[in-house]
Motif scaffolding. Structure first.
Motif, PDB file in Angstrom:
ATOM      1  N   PHE A 356       0.847  -1.201   0.000  1.00 30.79           N
ATOM      2  CA  PHE A 356       0.000   0.000   0.000  1.00 30.79           C
ATOM      3  C   PHE A 356       0.879   1.246   0.000  1.00 30.79           C
ATOM      4  CE2 PHE A 356       0.936  -1.161   4.329  1.00 30.79           C
ATOM      5  CZ  PHE A 356       1.124   0.034   5.014  1.00 30.79           C
ATOM      6  N   ASN A 357       0.261   2.381  -0.326  1.00 30.53           N
ATOM      7  CA  ASN A 357       0.897   3.686  -0.182  1.00 30.53           C
ATOM      8  C   ASN A 357       0.361   4.351   1.071  1.00 30.53           C
ATOM      9  OD1 ASN A 357       2.237   3.334  -2.566  1.00 30.53           O
ATOM     10  ND2 ASN A 357       1.421   5.148  -3.575  1.00 30.53           N
ATOM     11  N   ALA A 358       1.230   4.964   1.848  1.00 30.08           N
ATOM     12  CA  ALA A 358       0.838   5.705   3.055  1.00 30.08           C
ATOM     13  C   ALA A 358       1.246   7.160   2.890  1.00 30.08           C
ATOM     14  CB  ALA A 358       1.500   5.108   4.294  1.00 30.08           C
ATOM     15  N   HIS A 359       0.414   8.047   3.427  1.00 28.83           N
ATOM     16  CA  HIS A 359       0.672   9.475   3.239  1.00 28.83           C
ATOM     17  C   HIS A 359       0.219  10.252   4.466  1.00 28.83           C
ATOM     18  CE1 HIS A 359       1.100  13.297   1.104  1.00 28.83           C
ATOM     19  NE2 HIS A 359      -0.059  13.639   1.624  1.00 28.83           N
ATOM     20  N   GLU A 360       1.135  11.048   5.013  1.00 26.47           N
ATOM     21  CA  GLU A 360       0.822  11.939   6.121  1.00 26.47           C
ATOM     22  C   GLU A 360       1.270  13.346   5.721  1.00 26.47           C
ATOM     23  OE1 GLU A 360       1.638   7.890   7.020  1.00 26.47           O
ATOM     24  OE2 GLU A 360       3.239   9.389   6.753  1.00 26.47           O
ATOM     25  N   TRP A 361       0.497  14.362   6.147  1.00 25.90           N
ATOM     26  CA  TRP A 361       0.861  15.718   5.737  1.00 25.90           C
ATOM     27  C   TRP A 361       0.661  16.703   6.876  1.00 25.90           C
ATOM     28  CZ3 TRP A 361      -2.581  19.993   4.518  1.00 25.90           C
ATOM     29  CH2 TRP A 361      -3.929  19.721   4.698  1.00 25.90           C
ATOM     30  N   ASN A 362       1.165  17.913   6.672  1.00 24.24           N
ATOM     31  CA  ASN A 362       1.131  18.961   7.684  1.00 24.24           C
ATOM     32  C   ASN A 362       0.178  20.064   7.260  1.00 24.24           C
ATOM     33  OD1 ASN A 362       1.624  20.887   9.635  1.00 24.24           O
ATOM     34  ND2 ASN A 362       3.674  21.403   8.906  1.00 24.24           N
ATOM     35  N   ALA A 363      -0.946  20.180   7.971  1.00 17.15           N
ATOM     36  CA  ALA A 363      -1.953  21.199   7.673  1.00 17.15           C
ATOM     37  C   ALA A 363      -1.648  22.537   8.348  1.00 17.15           C
ATOM     38  CB  ALA A 363      -3.334  20.706   8.097  1.00 17.15           C
ATOM     39  N   GLY A 364      -0.525  22.628   9.070  1.00 14.21           N
ATOM     40  CA  GLY A 364      -0.095  23.888   9.649  1.00 14.21           C
ATOM     41  C   GLY A 364      -0.838  24.281  10.917  1.00 14.21           C
ATOM     42  N   PRO A 365      -0.668  25.509  11.361  1.00 19.46           N
ATOM     43  CA  PRO A 365      -0.053  26.638  10.649  1.00 19.46           C
ATOM     44  C   PRO A 365       1.470  26.726  10.739  1.00 19.46           C
ATOM     45  CG  PRO A 365      -0.895  27.382  12.742  1.00 19.46           C
ATOM     46  CD  PRO A 365      -1.294  25.924  12.627  1.00 19.46           C
ATOM     47  N   GLY A 366       2.115  25.866  11.548  1.00 19.80           N
ATOM     48  CA  GLY A 366       3.570  25.906  11.666  1.00 19.80           C
ATOM     49  C   GLY A 366       4.211  24.714  10.985  1.00 19.80           C
ATOM     50  N   PRO A 367       5.475  24.823  10.586  1.00 24.89           N
ATOM     51  CA  PRO A 367       6.166  23.693   9.963  1.00 24.89           C
ATOM     52  C   PRO A 367       6.516  22.633  10.999  1.00 24.89           C
ATOM     53  CG  PRO A 367       7.713  25.475  10.339  1.00 24.89           C
ATOM     54  CD  PRO A 367       6.360  26.003  10.730  1.00 24.89           C
ATOM     55  N   LEU A 368       6.647  21.394  10.530  1.00 26.65           N
ATOM     56  CA  LEU A 368       7.215  20.340  11.372  1.00 26.65           C
ATOM     57  C   LEU A 368       8.699  20.270  11.060  1.00 26.65           C
ATOM     58  CD1 LEU A 368       7.053  17.921  13.321  1.00 26.65           C
ATOM     59  CD2 LEU A 368       6.655  16.476  11.311  1.00 26.65           C
ATOM     60  N   VAL A 369       9.523  20.570  12.053  1.00 21.96           N
ATOM     61  CA  VAL A 369      10.974  20.532  11.891  1.00 21.96           C
ATOM     62  C   VAL A 369      11.550  19.681  13.007  1.00 21.96           C
ATOM     63  CG1 VAL A 369      13.113  21.852  11.770  1.00 21.96           C
ATOM     64  CG2 VAL A 369      10.992  22.827  10.847  1.00 21.96           C
ATOM     65  N   GLY A 482       1.389  22.548   4.383  1.00 18.77           N
ATOM     66  CA  GLY A 482       0.717  22.249   3.124  1.00 18.77           C
ATOM     67  C   GLY A 482       1.256  21.048   2.398  1.00 18.77           C
ATOM     68  N   TRP A 483       2.335  20.438   2.900  1.00 14.93           N
ATOM     69  CA  TRP A 483       2.996  19.338   2.203  1.00 14.93           C
ATOM     70  C   TRP A 483       2.902  18.033   2.989  1.00 14.93           C
ATOM     71  CZ3 TRP A 483       5.746  19.611  -2.483  1.00 14.93           C
ATOM     72  CH2 TRP A 483       5.791  20.891  -3.055  1.00 14.93           C
TER      73      TRP A 483
END
Length: 583
Positions: A356-369, A482-483
């Motif tokens: 399978f493909n898995a996908h997680e993303w960051n909806a903000g408002p701050g970056p994940l660093v 957003g990514w």
């Protein structure tokens, strides 16, 4: 015949397939004229010097290898916006909704009139359908190549053409997304020109041949956008050169892509193309049967947690307690788990597996660093999450561990505290867990370029992901606002189906499973995707019901509600962030 590509052509052909460039006449926007649905005469908008124009050198090169009758052309072709910039936005309200594209002029940073592009010209998140035509003939006038392409103006290889615009290109370097992309933004900045990625593989030619290539914005699109005939077409004389003299032997071209990305953007858009229903790339996916794989040297030791050690007050300083930040709301990321897709089965190492493909993303408002600081003389790093406000670092907190992953296709550092992949019963009881237990976070997919604080060019913000080599003492991984990051789960990273009876199950994806990462909310951290497993040992099958009316396994809404799939590799090729190809 084996086709061999240059490093740039591999990026073009794989990362930016279908990504092209176009623009819109300022006259149509400022006049508020409705876009013409009809491509017949009379549908032309008035053109002015503010409009876009196609440009490029008159003489260019193609490349072929000795003894082969095949060449690759990737010449410099640009769409220039010398006076007024053009911003394209495509968005959809849900997975199955029809994408809507708009175009807005931008002058001195001020946005002007907005026009909606007709639905028939919208190719999902990829750009404008059939907006570009590339035609190539030989010295005798024989046609060798004639294809239409999707157009998309992007910041890839952008060139400044006038001093009246921004000092740096602002738009993303490619177009596209995945099944769950909500919005994308692309365009040509004022005073800039965007590269038209109109590459071509041409058969029947060899070193020394002379060709003529014509690149044109197709008439319906040119009329819609107010681009006159003398500014919509570029003709170039092409000489086929020796690829070995230019690049050397091509064996190195087949090397594995580097995990992480550079300012070149080579990995960010590695396999970025939307194949949602209605896109140029959509269609049924062939079923090659159960895929046989040889074992991966991804050992059980990799999934174990690193040995315990005292944390550091200051990252990299041994022995003290950590400083736990109290970050404000705008400094926090919001991590979201999307449903699994490109689901299939394979036979690997004598075992049946569910891929399978898995996908997680960051909806903000701050970056994940997340940054890793190596413990002395150990292949272990302490991981810290950093928080930013108005671009400035305002705090950090100890958040987990990074460990060096010594295995073919990896040989870099992974963060151990990001996500968890499980196969569960309909009631949520655990059946089996994926072998994927560590990550190198990289922004592979734009998910929502309109969300607050979205980053359009993650490769240029100075917070690049770099997964590090064996001797690294520090590294940084990030997910800009957003990514998201997509992973292809196969071989030992897929679900082992040994002893799993046929029936209905769910793939459960959980981001931030231990709550170690600071974020806005954990209410969207879990996704579930229904699957129906069948077949027999050595030939297991899976059916994947639609989600929100969308069949993510075929790219065709006309298929049946449930689509039988027995192989994941054919479908994963268009969405993976892969490093042979698993992270």
């Amino acid at each position: 015949m084996k086709k061999r590509l240059s490093p740039r052509s591999r990026l073009t052909a794989v990362c930016l397939a279908g990504a092209m460039t176009l623009g819109l006449s300022a006259a149509q926007l400022t006049a508020g004229a409705a876009p013409a649905e009809d491509s017949s005469a009379g549908a032309t908008a008035a053109a002015t010097d503010n409009g876009l124009r196609i440009t490029g050198p008159k003489k260019v090169d193609a490349y072929a290898y000795p003894g082969e009758k095949f060449a690759f052309i990737d010449s410099a072709r640009y769409l220039a916006a010398p006076q007024v910039g053009y911003e394209f936005v495509t968005k959809r309200d849900s997975y199955g909704a029809t994408p809507v594209m708009t175009v807005t002029t931008v002058d001195g940073g001020e946005k002007g009139k907005t026009v909606t592009v007709p639905a028939r010209l919208v190719d999902g998140m990829n750009g404008i359908k059939n907006g570009l035509r590339v035609r190539i003939v030989n010295s005798k006038g024989k046609e060798l190549f004639d294809k239409k392409r999707t157009l998309c103006p992007t910041g890839y290889d952008a060139q400044r053409v006038a001093p009246n615009g921004p000092s740096e290109a602002t738009y993303p370097t490619f177009c596209g997304g995945n099944w769950f992309t909500r919005s994308v933004v692309f365009g040509v900045d004022q005073g800039w020109a965007a590269n038209i990625e109109a590459y071509a593989d041409v058969a029947g030619v060899k070193i020394g041949h002379k060709l003529t290539m014509t690149t044109a914005i197709t008439k319906p699109v040119a009329r819609l956008l107010g681009i006159p005939d003398d500014e919509r077409t570029l003709t170039q004389k092409v000489t086929v050169r020796n690829a070995e003299e230019e690049w050397g032997d091509d064996d190195g071209f087949a090397g594995e892509p580097v995990e992480g990305f550079s300012a070149e953007g080579a990995d960010v858009g590695q396999l970025m193309q939307d194949v949602s229903p209605g896109t140029a790339a959509a269609g049924g996916i062939e079923d090659p049967g159960v895929v046989e794989r040889t074992p991966n040297r991804y050992l059980a030791d990799e999934i174990k947690r690193a040995d315990k050690a005292r944390a550091s007050k200051k990252p990299g300083t041994k022995g003290a307690s950590p400083r736990v930040a109290n970050p404000g709301g705008d400094t926090l990321p919001d991590l979201v788990a999307e449903p699994a897709w490109s689901i299939g089965t394979e036979r690997q190492g004598g075992k049946d597996r569910l891929t399978f493909n898995a996908h997680e993303w960051n909806a903000g408002p701050g970056p994940l660093v997340v940054e890793g600081f190596r413990r002395p003389n150990k292949a272990v790093m302490d991981a810290y999450q950093f928080f930013y406000e108005d671009g400035k670092q305002v705090g950090h907190a100890k958040t987990g561990t990074m460990k060096y992953h010594a295995a073919p296709g990896h040989n870099h550092w992974h963060f151990l505290d990001f996500a968890q992949y499980e196969l569960v019963t309909p009631k949520g009881d655990l059946v089996t867990t994926s072998g994927k237990q560590s990550w190198c976070l990289v922004p592979t997919d734009p998910v929502d370029m309109l969300v607050k604080n979205a980053t359009w060019r993650p490769e240029s913000i100075g917070l690049d992901s770099a997964c590090g080599g064996k001797e690294a003492t520090w590294l940084r991984e990030s997910l800009p606002v957003g990514w998201g990051d997509t992973y292809v789960q196969y071989q030992t990273e897929a679900f082992d189906l040994t002893g799993v009876p046929n029936g209905t199950y769910k793939i459960r994806i959980t981001v931030n499973p231990d709550g170690n990462l600071h974020e806005v909310t954990d209410e969207n951290n879990v996704s579930l995707r229904k699957v129906v497993i069948g077949g027999k040992p050595g030939a297991r099958t899976v059916k994947v019901p639609k989600i929100d009316g969308v069949d993510t396994e075929t790219g065709d809404l006309m298929f049946a509600t449930e689509t039988a799939r027995t192989a994941g590799t054919a479908s994963t090729s268009s969405h993976a962030h892969d490093h042979t190809h698993t992270h």
